[in-house]
Design a protein around this motif. Structure first.
Motif, PDB file in Angstrom:
ATOM      1  N   PHE A 265      30.996   4.150 -37.313  1.00 38.11           N
ATOM      2  CA  PHE A 265      31.177   2.775 -36.855  1.00 38.11           C
ATOM      3  C   PHE A 265      32.461   2.157 -37.412  1.00 38.11           C
ATOM      4  O   PHE A 265      33.203   1.477 -36.696  1.00 38.11           O
ATOM      5  N   PHE A 269      35.369   0.727 -35.085  1.00 43.94           N
ATOM      6  CA  PHE A 269      35.648  -0.709 -35.105  1.00 43.94           C
ATOM      7  C   PHE A 269      37.123  -0.980 -35.389  1.00 43.94           C
ATOM      8  O   PHE A 269      37.751  -1.848 -34.759  1.00 43.94           O
ATOM      9  N   SER A 273      37.760  -0.241 -31.350  1.00 51.11           N
ATOM     10  CA  SER A 273      36.788  -1.281 -30.958  1.00 51.11           C
ATOM     11  C   SER A 273      36.014  -0.874 -29.706  1.00 51.11           C
ATOM     12  O   SER A 273      35.687  -1.700 -28.856  1.00 51.11           O
ATOM     13  N   GLY A 274      35.700   0.392 -29.601  1.00 48.80           N
ATOM     14  CA  GLY A 274      34.946   0.900 -28.454  1.00 48.80           C
ATOM     15  C   GLY A 274      35.788   1.225 -27.244  1.00 48.80           C
ATOM     16  O   GLY A 274      35.294   1.845 -26.305  1.00 48.80           O
ATOM     17  N   TYR A 281      32.723   4.549 -27.090  1.00 50.75           N
ATOM     18  CA  TYR A 281      31.399   4.034 -27.469  1.00 50.75           C
ATOM     19  C   TYR A 281      30.516   5.177 -27.949  1.00 50.75           C
ATOM     20  O   TYR A 281      30.467   6.254 -27.350  1.00 50.75           O
ATOM     21  N   TYR A 285      27.647   2.148 -32.198  1.00 56.48           N
ATOM     22  CA  TYR A 285      28.517   1.039 -31.833  1.00 56.48           C
ATOM     23  C   TYR A 285      27.875   0.199 -30.743  1.00 56.48           C
ATOM     24  O   TYR A 285      27.987  -1.030 -30.748  1.00 56.48           O
ATOM     25  N   TRP A 288      25.333  -2.043 -32.437  1.00 54.67           N
ATOM     26  CA  TRP A 288      25.968  -3.196 -33.083  1.00 54.67           C
ATOM     27  C   TRP A 288      26.416  -4.228 -32.048  1.00 54.67           C
ATOM     28  O   TRP A 288      26.263  -5.431 -32.266  1.00 54.67           O
ATOM     29  N   HIS A 289      26.947  -3.758 -30.928  1.00 53.21           N
ATOM     30  CA  HIS A 289      27.434  -4.677 -29.901  1.00 53.21           C
ATOM     31  C   HIS A 289      26.285  -5.516 -29.335  1.00 53.21           C
ATOM     32  O   HIS A 289      26.417  -6.738 -29.165  1.00 53.21           O
TER      33      HIS A 289
END
Length: 329
Positions: A265, A269, A273-274, A281, A285, A288-289
């Motif tokens: 993660f 991040f 950021s994906g 992704y 992640y 978390w989103h």
């Protein structure tokens, strides 16, 4: 008086004596324990219960901190979000996951991680082999192998963001040798490979320590026999080292896979950021989103449950395949 029957044969005195000695030895060996159990029944009972008493604290901790929260999370995944918070909605969250393209991408990336797993295990395994066999350069490996493991994922991600930027030093080096620049973190086709490569670099030190511990149990006479027979380094690794470290390899495979699914993660991040376009992704992640950005804890719990099942299935398959390979060897 009629003589003895011809079918009756005298017993072999040697065998009879040997059987008697064995019976006396068994009785003599078990007599102290039998007497102890009769004289001190409470002490014998305590000795039988001692292993369970010693294991009980660890079992209670695992049940309280792992199994119970897992059960609560699974139960929470069947409830709703928002206005339906706490209201049972059945499998609605799982049906939503089945139709979410981002979740599909995260599961597809899990498949990519499984395909890249042998490489992630082979790198620390080969380095540990070089250190153990003291090949040229082994002192350098021994000195620096654990350095990346002590760095924070945020620091690692920031460093590689600078190195892998479109105008970064790596692309400058490629331009100097006539190769075009590569968008390492902006190209959906290679961004995930880039992040996985950085993760392997940052974490292989722990797996290497495990391999070195496994080498400490390796019978050195097998290596000596391989040298006497004139085996090459490749033959020694394939026919001597790998079969002798089957249990260690199984452990590293499972722990490395768990680390890939639950410990990336920070890198994701900081580095992507994906993105781009959701190409990097992973389930953690995604969880978390949904939890932190979309405020949908029930859906995040459902995704967590799916991730747990995926990890369990992949781990069991790995152990099964490695055991079969070890038996065939």
């Amino acid at each position: 008086m009629a003589g003895p029957s011809s079918s009756a044969r005298p017993a072999d005195p040697g065998r009879a004596g040997e059987a008697g000695v064995k019976r006396r030895d068994v009785r003599a060996a078990t007599r102290p324990f039998t007497r102890k159990a009769r004289r001190f029944p409470r002490q014998a009972r305590a000795e039988r219960l001692a292993p369970y008493v010693l294991v009980a604290p660890a079992v209670l901790i695992i049940a309280a901190l792992r199994l119970w929260p897992l059960a609560l999370g699974v139960n929470f995944s069947f409830t709703g979000d928002g206005e339906l918070n706490g209201t049972p909605v059945g499998p609605a969250n799982y049906l939503e996951l089945a139709g979410d393209p981002l979740f599909h991408i995260s599961l597809r990336n899990v498949g990519l991680l499984v395909l890249l797993l042998p490489l992630a295990v082979a790198i620390p395994g080969l380095l540990a082999t070089f250190i153990y066999l003291r090949v040229p350069g082994h002192r350098v490996y021994r000195s620096v192998y654990f350095f990346p493991a002590v760095l924070s994922p945020v620091i690692v991600g920031a460093i590689f963001n600078l190195m892998l930027g479109y105008d970064g030093p790596l692309n400058s080096l490629l331009g100097a040798i006539g190769a075009g620049p590569v968008d390492w973190l902006g190209d959906p086709g290679i961004a995930m490979f880039t992040v996985v490569g950085v993760h392997v670099w940052a974490t292989f030190g722990m797996a290497l320590v495990v391999f070195l511990a496994g080498f400490s149990t390796l019978d050195s006479s097998l290596l000596d026999a391989a040298r006497v027979d004139g085996a090459s380094l490749r033959q020694t690794i394939w026919h001597v080292i790998i079969p002798s470290l089957t249990r260690t390899i199984q452990f590293v495979f499972v722990t490395t896979m768990i680390g890939m699914l639950t410990s990336m993660f920070g890198l994701l991040f900081v580095m992507t950021s994906g993105g781009p376009e959701g190409a990097t992704y992973l389930p953690e992640y995604y969880i978390w989103h949904q939890q932190g950005q979309m405020n949908r804890p029930a859906l995040a719990s459902a995704a967590s449950t799916v991730l747990f099942v995926v990890m369990l299935v992949v781990g069991l398959l790995q152990i099964t395949l490695l055991r079969r390979a070890g038996r065939q060897d």
